[in-house]
Write a protein that holds these residues in place. Structure first.
Motif, PDB file in Angstrom:
ATOM      1  N   LYS A   1      63.780  65.593  23.421  1.00  0.00           N
ATOM      2  CA  LYS A   1      64.441  65.045  23.703  1.00  0.00           C
ATOM      3  C   LYS A   1      64.153  64.147  22.805  1.00  0.00           C
ATOM      4  O   LYS A   1      63.016  63.596  21.578  1.00  0.00           O
ATOM      5  CB  LYS A   1      63.427  64.503  25.185  1.00  0.00           C
ATOM      6  CG  LYS A   1      63.516  65.174  26.882  1.00  0.00           C
ATOM      7  CD  LYS A   1      62.871  64.203  27.736  1.00  0.00           C
ATOM      8  CE  LYS A   1      61.398  65.559  27.841  1.00  0.00           C
ATOM      9  NZ  LYS A   1      60.711  64.607  28.551  1.00  0.00           N
ATOM     10  N   THR A   2      64.712  62.742  22.774  1.00  0.00           N
ATOM     11  CA  THR A   2      64.929  61.781  21.983  1.00  0.00           C
ATOM     12  C   THR A   2      63.838  60.628  22.638  1.00  0.00           C
ATOM     13  O   THR A   2      63.344  60.604  23.736  1.00  0.00           O
ATOM     14  CB  THR A   2      66.203  60.975  22.001  1.00  0.00           C
ATOM     15  OG1 THR A   2      65.874  60.149  23.373  1.00  0.00           O
ATOM     16  CG2 THR A   2      67.335  61.642  21.072  1.00  0.00           C
TER      17      THR A   2
ATOM     18  N   ARG B   1      55.473  65.322  25.017  1.00  0.00           N
ATOM     19  CA  ARG B   1      56.368  65.744  26.455  1.00  0.00           C
ATOM     20  C   ARG B   1      58.010  65.625  25.923  1.00  0.00           C
ATOM     21  O   ARG B   1      58.574  66.167  26.510  1.00  0.00           O
ATOM     22  CB  ARG B   1      56.502  64.452  27.494  1.00  0.00           C
ATOM     23  CG  ARG B   1      56.871  63.471  27.877  1.00  0.00           C
ATOM     24  CD  ARG B   1      56.710  62.100  28.790  1.00  0.00           C
ATOM     25  NE  ARG B   1      56.316  60.985  28.037  1.00  0.00           N
ATOM     26  CZ  ARG B   1      55.905  60.334  27.912  1.00  0.00           C
ATOM     27  NH1 ARG B   1      54.635  60.266  28.546  1.00  0.00           N
ATOM     28  NH2 ARG B   1      55.682  58.859  27.892  1.00  0.00           N
ATOM     29  N   SER B   2      58.084  65.613  24.783  1.00  0.00           N
ATOM     30  CA  SER B   2      59.460  65.816  23.887  1.00  0.00           C
ATOM     31  C   SER B   2      59.593  66.329  23.042  1.00  0.00           C
ATOM     32  O   SER B   2      60.420  67.097  22.153  1.00  0.00           O
ATOM     33  CB  SER B   2      59.626  64.187  23.668  1.00  0.00           C
ATOM     34  OG  SER B   2      59.773  63.394  24.407  1.00  0.00           O
TER      35      SER B   2
ATOM     36  N   GLY C   1      42.843  49.439  14.354  1.00  0.00           N
ATOM     37  CA  GLY C   1      44.076  50.109  13.645  1.00  0.00           C
ATOM     38  C   GLY C   1      44.471  51.501  13.651  1.00  0.00           C
ATOM     39  O   GLY C   1      45.673  51.303  13.135  1.00  0.00           O
ATOM     40  N   MET C   2      43.656  51.681  14.504  1.00  0.00           N
ATOM     41  CA  MET C   2      44.277  53.852  14.543  1.00  0.00           C
ATOM     42  C   MET C   2      46.043  53.598  15.425  1.00  0.00           C
ATOM     43  O   MET C   2      45.740  54.411  16.436  1.00  0.00           O
ATOM     44  CB  MET C   2      43.089  54.317  14.743  1.00  0.00           C
ATOM     45  CG  MET C   2      42.828  55.020  13.391  1.00  0.00           C
ATOM     46  SD  MET C   2      41.800  56.340  12.877  1.00  0.00           S
ATOM     47  CE  MET C   2      42.633  57.687  12.727  1.00  0.00           C
ATOM     48  N   LEU C   3      46.701  53.285  15.204  1.00  0.00           N
ATOM     49  CA  LEU C   3      47.799  52.906  15.668  1.00  0.00           C
ATOM     50  C   LEU C   3      49.120  53.353  15.343  1.00  0.00           C
ATOM     51  O   LEU C   3      49.330  52.548  13.948  1.00  0.00           O
ATOM     52  CB  LEU C   3      47.520  51.869  16.834  1.00  0.00           C
ATOM     53  CG  LEU C   3      48.248  51.617  17.443  1.00  0.00           C
ATOM     54  CD1 LEU C   3      48.055  51.820  18.465  1.00  0.00           C
ATOM     55  CD2 LEU C   3      48.718  49.309  17.684  1.00  0.00           C
ATOM     56  N   GLY C   4      49.917  53.994  15.925  1.00  0.00           N
ATOM     57  CA  GLY C   4      51.552  54.219  15.097  1.00  0.00           C
ATOM     58  C   GLY C   4      52.947  54.354  15.796  1.00  0.00           C
ATOM     59  O   GLY C   4      52.395  54.383  16.997  1.00  0.00           O
ATOM     60  N   GLN C   5      53.398  54.767  15.954  1.00  0.00           N
ATOM     61  CA  GLN C   5      54.867  55.010  16.544  1.00  0.00           C
ATOM     62  C   GLN C   5      55.512  56.047  16.032  1.00  0.00           C
ATOM     63  O   GLN C   5      55.588  56.299  15.084  1.00  0.00           O
ATOM     64  CB  GLN C   5      55.822  53.322  15.779  1.00  0.00           C
ATOM     65  CG  GLN C   5      56.447  53.331  17.293  1.00  0.00           C
ATOM     66  CD  GLN C   5      57.046  51.530  16.731  1.00  0.00           C
ATOM     67  OE1 GLN C   5      58.068  51.780  16.010  1.00  0.00           O
ATOM     68  NE2 GLN C   5      56.928  50.819  16.930  1.00  0.00           N
ATOM     69  N   ILE C   6      56.057  56.509  17.613  1.00  0.00           N
ATOM     70  CA  ILE C   6      56.230  57.689  17.028  1.00  0.00           C
ATOM     71  C   ILE C   6      58.160  57.605  17.355  1.00  0.00           C
ATOM     72  O   ILE C   6      57.851  57.196  18.681  1.00  0.00           O
ATOM     73  CB  ILE C   6      56.375  59.074  17.677  1.00  0.00           C
ATOM     74  CG1 ILE C   6      55.075  59.626  16.558  1.00  0.00           C
ATOM     75  CG2 ILE C   6      56.811  59.733  17.577  1.00  0.00           C
ATOM     76  CD1 ILE C   6      54.013  60.350  17.156  1.00  0.00           C
ATOM     77  N   SER C   7      59.564  58.350  16.635  1.00  0.00           N
ATOM     78  CA  SER C   7      60.515  58.049  17.648  1.00  0.00           C
ATOM     79  C   SER C   7      61.284  59.746  17.026  1.00  0.00           C
ATOM     80  O   SER C   7      60.736  59.892  16.048  1.00  0.00           O
ATOM     81  CB  SER C   7      61.194  56.470  16.975  1.00  0.00           C
ATOM     82  OG  SER C   7      61.081  57.110  15.132  1.00  0.00           O
ATOM     83  N   ILE C   8      62.149  60.086  17.591  1.00  0.00           N
ATOM     84  CA  ILE C   8      63.218  61.111  17.874  1.00  0.00           C
ATOM     85  C   ILE C   8      64.445  60.678  18.238  1.00  0.00           C
ATOM     86  O   ILE C   8      65.272  60.047  19.034  1.00  0.00           O
ATOM     87  CB  ILE C   8      63.133  61.480  18.949  1.00  0.00           C
ATOM     88  CG1 ILE C   8      61.519  62.438  18.658  1.00  0.00           C
ATOM     89  CG2 ILE C   8      62.860  62.856  18.720  1.00  0.00           C
ATOM     90  CD1 ILE C   8      60.201  63.239  19.450  1.00  0.00           C
ATOM     91  N   LYS C   9      64.969  60.772  17.578  1.00  0.00           N
ATOM     92  CA  LYS C   9      66.875  60.687  17.478  1.00  0.00           C
ATOM     93  C   LYS C   9      67.059  61.350  18.130  1.00  0.00           C
ATOM     94  O   LYS C   9      66.857  62.134  18.079  1.00  0.00           O
ATOM     95  CB  LYS C   9      67.238  59.896  15.606  1.00  0.00           C
ATOM     96  CG  LYS C   9      66.540  58.740  14.774  1.00  0.00           C
ATOM     97  CD  LYS C   9      67.628  58.588  13.890  1.00  0.00           C
ATOM     98  CE  LYS C   9      67.629  59.864  12.688  1.00  0.00           C
ATOM     99  NZ  LYS C   9      68.530  59.307  11.258  1.00  0.00           N
TER     100      LYS C   9
END
Ligand SMILES: [Cu+2]
Length: 148
Positions: A122-123, A79-80, A140-148
């Motif tokens: 979008k951040t 959505r970003s 364990g198939m888990l992660g993190q996403i970030s948008i600056k």
């Protein structure tokens, strides 16, 4: 009318966001790679943290080197971003298909490669990335996403 007047007229008539998106998607992409699992069938994303910046064109290369299928699912990322296309590439690197439109998740089969071309708009501070196949997130198939 000369070319320059036509260009100015075009800029005035086109809505700003359409004009900007056209410019951004014409950039050379920043290539980021992520693997869904590995050759030993470990249930992980490699890497499990992905960081992007708004306003840049990315080519996210999603590979599945494992022996089972996996999903790349991140509602926060979906959505970003503005998606330009998704390309399905064969092992020789040749494009087999191109998909346009909004993408919610991508399932990649063993040995498969999908390339998701997008521009973050979008951040996101911390967005969830996971594989929606039963038991995989928990394993364990888990992660993190970030948008600056
Ligand atoms: Cu999985």
């Amino acid at each position: 009318m000369s070319g320059i007047y036509l260009s100015i007229l075009f800029m005035l008539v086109m809505p700003w966001h359409v004009y900007a998106a056209g410019d951004l998607t014409a950039q050379k992409p920043i290539v980021v790679s992520v693997s869904l699992g590995d050759v030993n069938n470990r249930l992980r994303f490699y890497p499990d943290r992905l960081q992007f910046e708004t306003g840049r064109l990315y080519k996210l290369v999603i590979k599945n080197p494992s022996k089972q299928k996996h999903y790349f699912t991140s509602a926060a990322l979906s959505r970003s971003v503005f998606t330009r296309k998704v390309q399905i590439v064969n092992p020789a690197g040749k494009t087999q298909a191109e998909i346009k439109g909004q993408i919610n998740e991508i399932e990649v089969y063993p040995g498969g490669i999908a390339e998701w071309w997008f521009v973050p708009v979008k951040t996101v501070r911390t967005g969830k990335l996971h594989c929606t196949i039963k038991g995989h997130t928990e394993a364990g198939m888990l992660g993190q996403i970030s948008i600056k």
